[in-house]
Design a protein around this motif. Sequence first.
Motif, PDB file in Angstrom:
ATOM      1  N   LEU A 124     -10.229   7.095   4.555  1.00  0.00           N
ATOM      2  CA  LEU A 124     -11.486   7.823   4.378  1.00  0.00           C
ATOM      3  C   LEU A 124     -12.681   6.908   4.624  1.00  0.00           C
ATOM      4  O   LEU A 124     -13.629   7.290   5.324  1.00  0.00           O
ATOM      5  CB  LEU A 124     -11.544   8.431   2.977  1.00  0.00           C
ATOM      6  CG  LEU A 124     -12.788   9.263   2.662  1.00  0.00           C
ATOM      7  CD1 LEU A 124     -12.893  10.466   3.593  1.00  0.00           C
ATOM      8  CD2 LEU A 124     -12.751   9.720   1.203  1.00  0.00           C
ATOM      9  N   GLU A 125     -12.645   5.691   4.090  1.00  0.00           N
ATOM     10  CA  GLU A 125     -13.760   4.753   4.257  1.00  0.00           C
ATOM     11  C   GLU A 125     -13.971   4.361   5.712  1.00  0.00           C
ATOM     12  O   GLU A 125     -15.102   4.231   6.166  1.00  0.00           O
ATOM     13  CB  GLU A 125     -13.530   3.490   3.428  1.00  0.00           C
ATOM     14  CG  GLU A 125     -13.656   3.692   1.939  1.00  0.00           C
ATOM     15  CD  GLU A 125     -13.309   2.449   1.142  1.00  0.00           C
ATOM     16  OE1 GLU A 125     -13.026   1.375   1.730  1.00  0.00           O
ATOM     17  OE2 GLU A 125     -13.292   2.545  -0.107  1.00  0.00           O
ATOM     18  N   GLU A 126     -12.887   4.155   6.460  1.00  0.00           N
ATOM     19  CA  GLU A 126     -12.996   3.673   7.835  1.00  0.00           C
ATOM     20  C   GLU A 126     -13.185   4.771   8.865  1.00  0.00           C
ATOM     21  O   GLU A 126     -13.708   4.506   9.947  1.00  0.00           O
ATOM     22  CB  GLU A 126     -11.763   2.838   8.211  1.00  0.00           C
ATOM     23  CG  GLU A 126     -11.698   1.526   7.484  1.00  0.00           C
ATOM     24  CD  GLU A 126     -10.564   0.646   7.968  1.00  0.00           C
ATOM     25  OE1 GLU A 126      -9.911   0.963   8.978  1.00  0.00           O
ATOM     26  OE2 GLU A 126     -10.331  -0.389   7.311  1.00  0.00           O
ATOM     27  N   THR A 127     -12.751   6.006   8.551  1.00  0.00           N
ATOM     28  CA  THR A 127     -12.770   7.060   9.581  1.00  0.00           C
ATOM     29  C   THR A 127     -13.417   8.365   9.149  1.00  0.00           C
ATOM     30  O   THR A 127     -13.675   9.221   9.986  1.00  0.00           O
ATOM     31  CB  THR A 127     -11.342   7.400  10.046  1.00  0.00           C
ATOM     32  OG1 THR A 127     -10.640   8.063   8.987  1.00  0.00           O
ATOM     33  CG2 THR A 127     -10.585   6.155  10.491  1.00  0.00           C
ATOM     34  N   GLY A 128     -13.622   8.575   7.853  1.00  0.00           N
ATOM     35  CA  GLY A 128     -14.124   9.852   7.377  1.00  0.00           C
ATOM     36  C   GLY A 128     -13.069  10.938   7.318  1.00  0.00           C
ATOM     37  O   GLY A 128     -13.368  12.094   7.033  1.00  0.00           O
ATOM     38  N   VAL A 129     -11.821  10.585   7.573  1.00  0.00           N
ATOM     39  CA  VAL A 129     -10.722  11.550   7.563  1.00  0.00           C
ATOM     40  C   VAL A 129     -10.036  11.531   6.202  1.00  0.00           C
ATOM     41  O   VAL A 129      -9.775  10.460   5.643  1.00  0.00           O
ATOM     42  CB  VAL A 129      -9.710  11.242   8.685  1.00  0.00           C
ATOM     43  CG1 VAL A 129      -8.421  12.040   8.529  1.00  0.00           C
ATOM     44  CG2 VAL A 129     -10.340  11.512  10.042  1.00  0.00           C
ATOM     45  N   THR A 130      -9.738  12.719   5.696  1.00  0.00           N
ATOM     46  CA  THR A 130      -9.005  12.863   4.441  1.00  0.00           C
ATOM     47  C   THR A 130      -7.548  13.167   4.757  1.00  0.00           C
ATOM     48  O   THR A 130      -7.259  14.002   5.625  1.00  0.00           O
ATOM     49  CB  THR A 130      -9.593  14.022   3.605  1.00  0.00           C
ATOM     50  OG1 THR A 130     -10.977  13.760   3.376  1.00  0.00           O
ATOM     51  CG2 THR A 130      -8.872  14.155   2.281  1.00  0.00           C
ATOM     52  N   ALA A 131      -6.658  12.486   4.072  1.00  0.00           N
ATOM     53  CA  ALA A 131      -5.219  12.710   4.248  1.00  0.00           C
ATOM     54  C   ALA A 131      -4.521  12.498   2.911  1.00  0.00           C
ATOM     55  O   ALA A 131      -5.024  11.789   2.042  1.00  0.00           O
ATOM     56  CB  ALA A 131      -4.645  11.772   5.303  1.00  0.00           C
ATOM     57  N   THR A 132      -3.369  13.117   2.796  1.00  0.00           N
ATOM     58  CA  THR A 132      -2.554  12.979   1.598  1.00  0.00           C
ATOM     59  C   THR A 132      -1.393  12.032   1.880  1.00  0.00           C
ATOM     60  O   THR A 132      -0.626  12.272   2.810  1.00  0.00           O
ATOM     61  CB  THR A 132      -1.983  14.356   1.177  1.00  0.00           C
ATOM     62  OG1 THR A 132      -3.079  15.255   0.984  1.00  0.00           O
ATOM     63  CG2 THR A 132      -1.167  14.238  -0.097  1.00  0.00           C
ATOM     64  N   PRO A 133      -1.261  10.955   1.108  1.00  0.00           N
ATOM     65  CA  PRO A 133      -0.139  10.047   1.320  1.00  0.00           C
ATOM     66  C   PRO A 133       1.185  10.751   1.037  1.00  0.00           C
ATOM     67  O   PRO A 133       1.338  11.403   0.015  1.00  0.00           O
ATOM     68  CB  PRO A 133      -0.364   8.923   0.309  1.00  0.00           C
ATOM     69  CG  PRO A 133      -1.705   9.121  -0.260  1.00  0.00           C
ATOM     70  CD  PRO A 133      -2.114  10.524   0.000  1.00  0.00           C
ATOM     71  N   ARG A 134       2.117  10.630   1.988  1.00  0.00           N
ATOM     72  CA  ARG A 134       3.430  11.259   1.829  1.00  0.00           C
ATOM     73  C   ARG A 134       4.454  10.264   1.296  1.00  0.00           C
ATOM     74  O   ARG A 134       5.292  10.596   0.478  1.00  0.00           O
ATOM     75  CB  ARG A 134       3.909  11.788   3.173  1.00  0.00           C
ATOM     76  CG  ARG A 134       5.300  12.393   3.086  1.00  0.00           C
ATOM     77  CD  ARG A 134       5.833  12.744   4.420  1.00  0.00           C
ATOM     78  NE  ARG A 134       5.154  13.944   4.885  1.00  0.00           N
ATOM     79  CZ  ARG A 134       5.687  14.768   5.759  1.00  0.00           C
ATOM     80  NH1 ARG A 134       6.879  14.525   6.250  1.00  0.00           N
ATOM     81  NH2 ARG A 134       5.035  15.827   6.163  1.00  0.00           N
ATOM     82  N   GLY A 135       4.422   9.039   1.791  1.00  0.00           N
ATOM     83  CA  GLY A 135       5.377   8.032   1.343  1.00  0.00           C
ATOM     84  C   GLY A 135       5.316   6.797   2.221  1.00  0.00           C
ATOM     85  O   GLY A 135       4.579   6.740   3.203  1.00  0.00           O
TER      86      GLY A 135
END
Length: 143
Positions: free
Chosen positions: A55-66
Amino acid sequence: MEKIPRLGAIAVVLRGESVLLVRRGNPPDAGLWGYPGGHVEWGETALDAAARELLEETGVTATPRGYLTNLDIHRGSDGAVLDHYLLAAVLCDYVDGTPHAADDALEAGWVHRDRLPDLPSSPQVRALYELAVRATPTRLGSG
């Protein structure tokens, strides 16, 4: 600088046949394309660190899967230790956002798998992409 190993996390995010990469602004691998990531903070899991750094580097939100794997010591051509990071490669599911370069990234964007062989990138980029694809075969072609 004290010579101790440092813990970091990188986010591997697939979207269709593309992967989210950043062109690094700082060493190690400054100027090369690689996965967004950085240091794990005190009290933070590597999974959470990967999502935060993404999020800090790209502005993209993602959910960690593993966890996909770990990467270790960065050596020079003479075998000398240049940097000693233990990087947790974290597979993340894309949630939202259009990539833009922020924090210490010079560029950020979705890179199609066909461009990976010719991209000036960190050595592990292609191998991690293939590992992520094997871990999520139903996601190919879906976006």
